[in-house]
Write a protein that holds these residues in place. Structure first.
Motif, short mmCIF file in Angstrom:
data_model
loop_
_atom_site.label_atom_id
_atom_site.label_comp_id
_atom_site.label_asym_id
_atom_site.label_seq_id
_atom_site.Cartn_x
_atom_site.Cartn_y
_atom_site.Cartn_z
N PRO A 407 0.82 -1.22 0.00
CA PRO A 407 0.00 0.00 0.00
C PRO A 407 0.86 1.27 0.00
CG PRO A 407 0.16 -0.83 2.23
CD PRO A 407 0.93 -1.80 1.36
N PHE A 408 0.26 2.38 -0.46
CA PHE A 408 0.88 3.70 -0.30
C PHE A 408 -0.22 4.72 -0.02
CE2 PHE A 408 -0.02 3.49 -4.86
CZ PHE A 408 -0.52 4.74 -5.15
N ASP A 409 0.17 5.83 0.61
CA ASP A 409 -0.81 6.83 1.02
C ASP A 409 -0.83 8.06 0.14
OD1 ASP A 409 -2.04 5.74 3.53
OD2 ASP A 409 0.06 5.66 4.15
N THR A 410 0.30 8.46 -0.38
CA THR A 410 0.36 9.68 -1.18
C THR A 410 1.05 9.39 -2.52
OG1 THR A 410 2.52 10.40 -0.35
CG2 THR A 410 0.56 11.05 0.93
N GLU A 411 0.85 10.30 -3.46
CA GLU A 411 1.50 10.16 -4.76
C GLU A 411 3.01 10.12 -4.61
OE1 GLU A 411 1.81 13.19 -8.41
OE2 GLU A 411 -0.27 12.51 -8.05
N ASP A 412 3.56 10.98 -3.78
CA ASP A 412 5.01 11.01 -3.56
C ASP A 412 5.50 9.69 -2.99
OD1 ASP A 412 5.23 13.55 -4.54
OD2 ASP A 412 5.30 14.53 -2.58
N GLU A 413 4.75 9.13 -2.05
CA GLU A 413 5.16 7.85 -1.47
C GLU A 413 5.11 6.75 -2.52
OE1 GLU A 413 4.08 4.70 2.14
OE2 GLU A 413 2.64 6.27 1.58
N GLY A 414 4.08 6.77 -3.35
CA GLY A 414 3.97 5.76 -4.40
C GLY A 414 5.15 5.81 -5.36
N VAL A 415 5.53 7.01 -5.76
CA VAL A 415 6.68 7.16 -6.66
C VAL A 415 7.96 6.70 -5.96
CG1 VAL A 415 8.12 8.84 -7.86
CG2 VAL A 415 5.63 9.01 -8.00
N ALA A 416 8.11 7.05 -4.69
CA ALA A 416 9.31 6.65 -3.94
C ALA A 416 9.41 5.13 -3.85
CB ALA A 416 9.29 7.27 -2.55
N LEU A 417 8.29 4.46 -3.59
CA LEU A 417 8.29 3.00 -3.53
C LEU A 417 8.62 2.40 -4.90
CD1 LEU A 417 5.13 2.38 -1.32
CD2 LEU A 417 7.50 1.92 -0.67
N ALA A 418 8.03 2.96 -5.94
CA ALA A 418 8.28 2.45 -7.30
C ALA A 418 9.76 2.57 -7.66
CB ALA A 418 7.42 3.20 -8.30
N ASN A 419 10.37 3.68 -7.29
CA ASN A 419 11.78 3.93 -7.65
C ASN A 419 12.77 3.28 -6.69
OD1 ASN A 419 11.03 5.45 -9.87
ND2 ASN A 419 11.20 7.41 -8.80
N ASP A 420 12.27 2.70 -5.61
CA ASP A 420 13.15 2.08 -4.61
C ASP A 420 13.54 0.68 -5.07
OD1 ASP A 420 14.60 1.53 -2.35
OD2 ASP A 420 12.84 1.07 -1.11
N SER A 421 14.34 0.62 -6.14
CA SER A 421 14.74 -0.64 -6.74
C SER A 421 15.98 -0.40 -7.59
CB SER A 421 13.61 -1.20 -7.62
OG SER A 421 14.04 -2.32 -8.37
N GLU A 422 16.85 -1.39 -7.64
CA GLU A 422 18.01 -1.30 -8.53
C GLU A 422 17.60 -1.40 -10.00
OE1 GLU A 422 22.00 -3.05 -6.87
OE2 GLU A 422 20.41 -4.53 -6.56
N TYR A 423 16.46 -2.05 -10.23
CA TYR A 423 15.99 -2.24 -11.60
C TYR A 423 15.28 -0.99 -12.11
CZ TYR A 423 16.77 -7.26 -10.89
OH TYR A 423 17.33 -8.48 -10.65
N GLY A 424 15.19 -0.90 -13.42
CA GLY A 424 14.48 0.22 -14.03
C GLY A 424 14.05 -0.10 -15.44
N LEU A 425 13.42 -1.26 -15.63
CA LEU A 425 13.01 -1.64 -16.98
C LEU A 425 11.68 -1.00 -17.36
CD1 LEU A 425 13.67 -3.25 -19.49
CD2 LEU A 425 12.55 -5.24 -18.47
N SER A 426 10.65 -1.26 -16.58
CA SER A 426 9.31 -0.75 -16.90
C SER A 426 8.63 -0.27 -15.64
CB SER A 426 8.45 -1.84 -17.55
OG SER A 426 9.03 -2.32 -18.74
N ALA A 427 7.65 0.60 -15.84
CA ALA A 427 6.75 1.01 -14.76
C ALA A 427 5.36 1.12 -15.36
CB ALA A 427 7.19 2.34 -14.15
N TYR A 428 4.35 0.98 -14.50
CA TYR A 428 2.96 1.00 -14.93
C TYR A 428 2.19 1.98 -14.07
CZ TYR A 428 4.17 -3.46 -17.21
OH TYR A 428 4.76 -4.42 -17.97
N VAL A 429 1.22 2.65 -14.67
CA VAL A 429 0.35 3.57 -13.93
C VAL A 429 -1.08 3.27 -14.32
CG1 VAL A 429 -0.27 5.97 -13.50
CG2 VAL A 429 2.13 5.36 -13.90
N GLN A 430 -1.93 3.07 -13.28
CA GLN A 430 -3.37 2.88 -13.49
C GLN A 430 -4.09 4.07 -12.86
OE1 GLN A 430 -3.79 0.16 -15.27
NE2 GLN A 430 -1.72 -0.61 -14.89
#
Length: 496
Positions: A407-430
């Motif tokens: 789960p995430f609470d804010t847009e900023d937190e969601g982006v931070a969680l998404a980017n908290d990875s060594e990988y960077g192939l794809s991302a998805y937004v619904q």
């Protein structure tokens, strides 16, 4: 315990496989110095073919053949290359059912899902790059003194390109690499994995039937030593590799010995940001099922689902409900959605990931996690909720039917969680909020961002695909994918 029976559709399937061999300079090679690999059907565990393996000797022969063929292919009129590649694409389209039939036997891709899309994708990518063959251009530069001299550029092929192909979707990997390399005027040596040689053999057969000269397309199935021989070979001018970061580092080190350029399409741990304003009726089934397609064996699959708190509980329950009902079984059965993993090593590894995540509390097990009783290599589709984003479950590529929800609470937190990875192939937004989408796209650390996507993100050959971070560098698709196989020569002409 869950039991899977695959006897119904497997009995007559063997006839669809191409004859095991290497293809070197137009010659079929059935005995090679690297030994033999016993290829096992992923659904039954039974040996279905004995694959000759290339060693350094066969790799050298293939590179020599490709170098010789480059003298013809590289010098050919671009319009003639376009004509041959167009015919190649037509033959691939005529053989779409053969590609679909090979996939379940080769690595367990379901005939009723992903496998049906493989042939059309291969044909589309080949058609697209056939059209580029006679549209490669240079440019005229600004001279110091335009009355004194002229400066211009010429885009030229590298020569021989070595392609090391992934096993999880080999036909698609071929389509993304080989047509642009050929359109640019290069010749190729393809090294498929020993577990998945058949798509490359069909590909080479159709290239030959299209009239592409012998030696332009060579296939040397082999183990890691064959790949290393290809990378180190002084007659190879560039390497294109799809696989994992560990192997990529070895390839980069070997390529560095000859200062050889590489392009890497590597793994992913792609985040899928689901916001409360999304259309849950359509988005939830997509998020649940797509992460499990090809039994989760896809580098760009959205395997981390990040859900905005107001709809989190509802989404978790819905996703678990969808995943628990996905049909698991024989990949040759059109009603199957989740087939087997590639082999026993992959099955055991994924089962260990599920076991560890359950024991260490990385997440809350919602469905799956049961052992499947079968002679094949099946794993139950599995969903974990409340996953710690720093856990191994969220950070490491599982490459199996396992989805982690956080789960995430804010847009900023969601982006931070998404980017908290060594990988960077794809991302998805619904999300149905286009203002939000426009804010998020530049903030997400990924080579490609898919917004409210359809069932398969890798659909258009016109769109560049590739990663950042340990997901690699370089692009496949679009003109960027063509440019990977061209190098620019600058020319200055003075007044005589």
């Amino acid at each position: 315990m869950v039991t899977v029976d695959v006897k119904l559709h497997q009995e007559k399937a063997q006839q669809d496989l191409p004859k095991p061999r290497l293809v070197i300079g137009g010659e079929d090679v059935t005995k090679a110095s690297g030994g033999v690999h016993e290829h096992r059907n992923p659904a039954t565990g039974l040996v279905q073919a004995r694959i000759p393996l290339a060693g350094a000797e066969e790799v050298d022969r293939a590179v020599v053949a490709a170098r010789r063929a480059f003298e013809v292919w590289g010098a050919m009129r671009p319009a003639d290359r376009r004509r041959l590649l167009t015919r190649f694409g037509q033959l691939i389209r005529e053989n779409i059912p053969r590609f679909a039939a090979i996939c379940p036997l080769e690595n367990g891709i379901g005939i009723g899902g992903w496998a049906e899309t493989v042939g059309p994708h291969v044909a589309d990518w080949t058609d697209y790059y056939a059209g580029w063959a006679d549209k490669i251009e240079g440019m005229v530069g600004a001279a110091y003194s335009p009355h004194e001299n002229v400066e211009y550029t010429v885009a030229e092929p590298y020569g021989v390109v070595g392609h090391i192909i992934t096993w999880n979707s080999p036909a698609l990997s071929l389509a993304m690499k080989i047509p642009p390399a050929l359109a640019a005027g290069n010749t190729v040596v393809i090294k498929p994995a020993e577990t998945t040689p058949f798509s490359a053999l069909l590909f080479a057969d159709l290239a030959r039937e299209a009239g592409i000269p012998d030696g332009v397309v060579n296939v040397v199935t082999g183990l890691g030593d064959a790949g290393a021989a290809l990378v180190k070979h002084p007659g190879v001018d560039k390497i294109s590799f799809t696989g994992g970061p560990v192997t990529a580092r070895k390839i980069m080190a070997d390529a560095a010995l000859g200062l050889k350029p590489v392009v890497f399409e590597l793994g992913g741990k792609s985040a899928n940001l689901l916001f409360a304003d999304a259309d849950l009726e359509s988005v939830v089934p997509y998020c649940a099922a797509f992460a499990m397609s090809n039994s989760g064996q896809g580098c760009a699959l959205p395997t981390r689902l990040l859900v905005e708190r107001p709809v989190y509980d509802e989404v978790v329950e819905r996703v678990a409900g969808v995943v628990s009902q996905l049909p698991v079984g024989d990949p040759l059965d059109p009603t199957t959605y989740v087939g087997p993993l590639i082999d026993g090593v992959a099955r055991d590894r994924v089962e260990k990931v599920i076991e560890n995540a359950t024991k260490d509390g990385s997440g809350r097990l919602m469905c799956g996690g049961e052992r499947i009783v079968s002679d094949g290599f099946f794993v139950t589709p599995t969903v974990f909720a409340d996953v710690d984003n720093r856990s191994a479950l969220a950070q490491r590529e599982v490459f199996g039917p396992v989805l982690a929800i956080t789960p995430f609470d804010t847009e900023d937190e969601g982006v931070a969680l998404a980017n908290d990875s060594e990988y960077g192939l794809s991302a998805y937004v619904q999300s149905r909020d286009l203002a939000r989408v426009n804010r998020l796209v530049p903030r997400l650390n990924a080579g490609t961002v898919y917004v409210n996507p359809g069932p398969n993100p890798i659909t258009s050959p016109a769109t560049p695909f590739g990663g950042v971070g340990i997901s690699g560098f370089g692009r496949e698709g679009g003109k960027a994918g063509l440019d990977e196989f061209l190098r620019v020569k600058g020319v200055g002409v003075g007044r005589a």
